[in-house]
Design an enzyme around this catalytic site. Structure first.
Site, PDB file in Angstrom:
ATOM      1  N   CYS A  24      13.288  24.875  12.063  1.00 25.87           N
ATOM      2  CA  CYS A  24      12.776  23.737  12.623  1.00 25.87           C
ATOM      3  C   CYS A  24      13.588  22.620  12.077  1.00 25.87           C
ATOM      4  O   CYS A  24      14.376  22.711  11.050  1.00 25.87           O
ATOM      5  CB  CYS A  24      11.435  23.601  12.487  1.00 25.87           C
ATOM      6  SG  CYS A  24      11.122  23.595  10.604  1.00 25.87           S
ATOM      7  N   CYS A  27      13.579  21.900   8.439  1.00 28.78           N
ATOM      8  CA  CYS A  27      14.485  22.806   7.576  1.00 28.78           C
ATOM      9  C   CYS A  27      15.718  22.222   7.477  1.00 28.78           C
ATOM     10  O   CYS A  27      16.584  21.909   6.473  1.00 28.78           O
ATOM     11  CB  CYS A  27      14.821  24.230   8.011  1.00 28.78           C
ATOM     12  SG  CYS A  27      12.973  25.031   8.210  1.00 28.78           S
ATOM     13  N   ASP A 425      44.400   1.389  32.498  1.00 31.93           N
ATOM     14  CA  ASP A 425      45.617   1.230  32.568  1.00 31.93           C
ATOM     15  C   ASP A 425      46.380   1.627  33.888  1.00 31.93           C
ATOM     16  O   ASP A 425      45.459   2.420  34.621  1.00 31.93           O
ATOM     17  CB  ASP A 425      46.342   2.078  31.491  1.00 31.93           C
ATOM     18  CG  ASP A 425      47.915   2.083  31.588  1.00 31.93           C
ATOM     19  OD1 ASP A 425      48.531   1.049  31.588  1.00 31.93           O
ATOM     20  OD2 ASP A 425      48.497   3.095  31.833  1.00 31.93           O
ATOM     21  N   ASP A 626      46.954   6.303  29.237  1.00 34.44           N
ATOM     22  CA  ASP A 626      47.557   7.515  28.793  1.00 34.44           C
ATOM     23  C   ASP A 626      48.781   7.525  28.008  1.00 34.44           C
ATOM     24  O   ASP A 626      49.495   8.541  27.769  1.00 34.44           O
ATOM     25  CB  ASP A 626      47.984   8.253  30.229  1.00 34.44           C
ATOM     26  CG  ASP A 626      49.120   7.704  30.917  1.00 34.44           C
ATOM     27  OD1 ASP A 626      49.124   6.364  30.618  1.00 34.44           O
ATOM     28  OD2 ASP A 626      49.982   8.507  31.741  1.00 34.44           O
ATOM     29  N   ASP A 630      48.481   2.345  25.272  1.00 35.35           N
ATOM     30  CA  ASP A 630      47.282   2.194  25.529  1.00 35.35           C
ATOM     31  C   ASP A 630      46.160   2.324  24.375  1.00 35.35           C
ATOM     32  O   ASP A 630      45.273   2.192  24.186  1.00 35.35           O
ATOM     33  CB  ASP A 630      46.845   3.085  26.462  1.00 35.35           C
ATOM     34  CG  ASP A 630      47.516   2.910  28.010  1.00 35.35           C
ATOM     35  OD1 ASP A 630      47.711   1.850  28.132  1.00 35.35           O
ATOM     36  OD2 ASP A 630      47.835   3.667  28.664  1.00 35.35           O
TER      37      ASP A 630
END
Length: 734
Positions: A24, A27, A425, A626, A630
């Site tokens: 649980c 724990c 971009d 990409d 960037d």
């Protein structure tokens, strides 16, 4: 799998442990506390659903961490950079968990039968000694795990679900013994204790089965790794284990085989199925010079490829690490659950004691008071609280990965669902990123000579515009002269010396800074810009400054970009485009797409500043890009999103990576984020509701222990099953 991974210097380490025995959220919290108490540990997080602990620290060994976990009453193992002291392994169980549950049910059924028969008007009563004979092995053999785990919890000064079950069933069992042996009563509660143990173990088994389904994405990805590869050495081909493969090896990939490494095709042509890696449904054509991704399936042709990345450095390995990290991490919302879990078990025990006291004082029947207190102990379920968040994250990130969306961590998942602004971009993100030279206009009319100079200045550059110039020069049969003193200025252009002339090729700002007069060709430049072209200028700096001419580049919109932007705006998101292109080209693209806001002629650092400005307005901003330029903007945004096919720098700066260059995947990423976060909220709601409603009902005597046990087991299974509904998610438009 467990691992110990070194990151950074030897003083800064990340170690990953497998932790066993947790049942649980309490724990998980106790294991975290034990790990953080180890000298040298800076931070530790424990994920109940993955049973995985991630530890960041300095001079700390895996053996120390394993010892701390075991001291807290759990099992742990680590592997990787160093060997940990082997943990003592428990003796293998003679029966499987399913067999234990079946046996428990068989022993419990006769105890439950008289109660069911009584509801039908039939009065049956088993002898007390027979009830005791059936209930005792269930209590102390099948239920032994609750005593062991509960004792470990008590010994470490805390509590967990197992302690609640052990206390509750022991009270019911003990009361039955007292009623039978002490008072000779036939009103016993052996069936309540046995049914609770059977139902809770059944619930944990169902929960574990369901949880395994949330890790199917990892197992499916790991299954993509072939065991062997065929390498060619001279004229000889031999099969070697995948671990023996080395960078630079020539690898033969036959039709139908999985590609064992990342590499480049040297000979042959085929179609390759990358669907399980990128989500791309159609096979990709491959030939000499094109890249291969390990784990993909070769189609109809024989390929010879040179290995470029193997083992942990392949795209597949990085995808698996990304999914594992996302599934092991904690979402920020989990902090609330952790705070509740820290006081949950003591609070429930306190409520049970109060229930017993009040029923005894006000009702005068201590036996009924004890049964109601047992019901309080049994119905409380910290399990559901602990599983609510991680199971949803595991299911959501797993299904996203299968469709080409890599979510870096739980924080990225939580941030993405609340994004208000999407900043793009332009080149390579909204456009194809493969510009072509549409015009080369020399001021003196000698376009061929100008193209030759431009190609010389750009010689050796990998910039998309440079490649477009080189392609145009090659198509025109123009030989490229050598250049010297080449210097690139990010965001502006390049300078070089060709044939004794110092030349400059760049944007209008770069030439204006050098005092170059562009007025004679300003009209032509404006016409190209209005048509959506990017304009670059070529000028001579020595022996005298003079404008040579302009170059116009056209880039095509990705066919999917219009639909992606439309869907984003329909979802109530504001769209922004950031580009280093001129205003005319940027405005043309923005109008074609329906972009809300455009920032043109911006440098990489300007993009980051614009992102920061949007965030300063109180907006949650995602940046999509990409390229290397960037990376600052990706890092400055609340969440960065890297497009597939982009650079490693962009992917490392991003919280989400789209494995294909399809901008519609961005819409799908936001959708799965929102759905996953919705499941987290639903799970937390149900987990709290089970306890907020169930505990008072039990305290007021409106639930018997058997119904309480059923409700407890049902709550955990409900939470995990609700999370598994995410596996049915599929992208809408890709």
């Amino acid at each position: 799998m467990s691992s110990a991974v070194l990151t950074g210097s030897s003083e800064q380490r990340e170690l990953v442990l497998d932790v066993g025995g947790m049942t649980c959220a309490s724990c998980a919290g106790r294991v975290e506390k034990a790990l953080r108490a180890v000298p040298g540990v800076l931070d530790a997080t424990v994920n109940l659903a993955t049973e995985r602990a991630t530890v960041h620290g300095g001079q700390v060994s895996a053996a120390q961490l394993v010892g701390a976990v075991e001291q807290a009453g759990y099992t742990a193992s680590a592997r990787g950079g160093e060997a940990a002291a082997p943990a003592p392994q428990p003796a293998p169980a003679r029966l499987s968990e399913a067999a234990f549950i079946a046996l428990s049910a068989a022993l419990t059924a006769p105890l439950l039968l008289p109660m069911l028969a009584q509801a039908a008007g039939v009065h049956l009563m088993l002898p007390a000694w027979f009830q005791w004979l059936l209930a005792t092995p269930v209590q102390f053999w099948i239920g032994a795990r609750f005593y062991r785990a509960g004792w470990h919890a008590l010994r470490s000064g805390s509590g967990n679900m197992d302690l609640l079950v052990a206390l509750g069933t022991s009270a019911a069992y003990g009361l039955s013994l007292y009623q039978w042996l002490g008072e000779g009563s036939s009103h016993l509660y052996f069936e309540a204790a046995a049914v609770v143990i059977t139902l809770v173990r059944l619930g944990k088994w169902l929960e574990a089965r369901a949880r395994r389904q949330t890790t199917e994405a990892i197992r499916a990805l790991e299954a993509l790794r072939p065991d062997r590869a065929t390498i060619r050495e001279g004229s000889v081909e031999r099969s070697v284990p995948i671990a023996a493969l080395r960078v630079g090896d020539l690898v033969v990939i036959r039709p139908g085989e999985r590609i064992p490494m990342d590499g480049t095709v040297i000979e042959g042509s085929s179609h390759v199925d990358e669907s399980l890696l990128t989500g791309e449904s159609l096979p990709i054509s491959k030939g000499p010079g094109l890249a291969l991704i390990g784990g993909a399936v070769n189609g109809e042709g024989l390929l010879l490829a040179r290995a470029a990345a193997i083992g942990a450095e392949t795209v597949l390995a990085r995808i698996i690490r990304a999914v594992e990290d996302a599934q092991a991490g904690k979402a920020p919302i989990q902090r609330l659950v952790d705070r509740v879990s820290a006081v949950f078990v003591p609070a429930i025990v306190g409520i049970a004691v109060l229930t017993f006291a009040l029923w005894t004082v006000l009702g005068g029947d201590w036996r009924l008071a004890l049964i109601n207190a047992v019901a309080v102990l049994v119905i409380a379920c910290p399990c559901a609280l602990g599983l609510a968040t991680p199971t949803a994250i595991m299911a959501g990130t797993g299904v996203a990965a299968r469709h080409g969306i890599l979510i870096k961590d739980a924080q990225a998942l939580e941030l993405l669902h609340g994004v208000q602004v999407i900043a793009f971009d332009k080149t390579g993100t909204l456009t194809a990123g493969k510009p072509r030279l549409t015009a080369c206009s020399a001021a003196d009319g000698d376009d061929q000579a100008m193209l030759a100079l431009a190609a010389a200045v750009q010689r050796g550059s990998e910039h998309p515009l440079a490649r477009a110039v080189a392609a145009a020069a090659q198509a025109a049969g123009i030989a490229t002269a050598p250049a010297s003193d080449t210097r690139s200025v990010a965001g502006f252009g390049v300078t070089a010396t060709v044939g004794g002339q110092a030349l400059i090729l760049g944007n209008a700002r770069m030439l204006a800074a050098q005092g170059i007069d562009m007025a004679p060709m300003a009209g032509a430049a404006q016409a190209h810009a209005r048509a959506g072209d990017t304009v670059s200028w070529l000028a001579r700096l020595t022996p005298e400054k003079a404008l040579i001419g302009l170059l116009a580049f056209g880039d095509t919109l990705k066919p999917e970009s219009v639909d992606a932007v439309r869907r984003l705006r329909a979802a109530g998101l504001r769209t922004v485009m950031l580009t280093g292109d001129n205003e005319g080209s940027a405005a043309h693209i923005a109008a074609a797409l329906g972009i809300d806001e455009v920032h043109a002629q911006v440098l990489p650092q300007d993009k980051a500043a614009i992102i920061a400005g949007l965030r300063a307005q109180g907006l949650r901003v995602a940046m999509v890009g990409d390229g290397i330029n960037d990376a600052p903007a990706l890092a400055a945004a609340d969440i960065g999103i890297a497009m597939g096919g982009g650079t490693d720098v962009a992917m490392q700066s991003a919280g989400v990576t789209l494995m294909r260059g399809d901008p519609r995947l961005l819409v799908d990423a936001i959708d799965i984020s929102r759905r996953t976060y919705g499941k987290i909220r639903q799970n937390l709601f149900w987990a709290f509701v089970f306890n907020v409603i169930g505990v008072p009902l039990a305290a007021f005597g409106m639930l018997n222990p058997m119904l309480a046990g059923a409700a407890m087991a049902f709550s955990s299974v409900t939470v995990v099953s609700n999370a598994l509904l995410l596996k049915r998610w599929a992208p809408k438009g890709t």
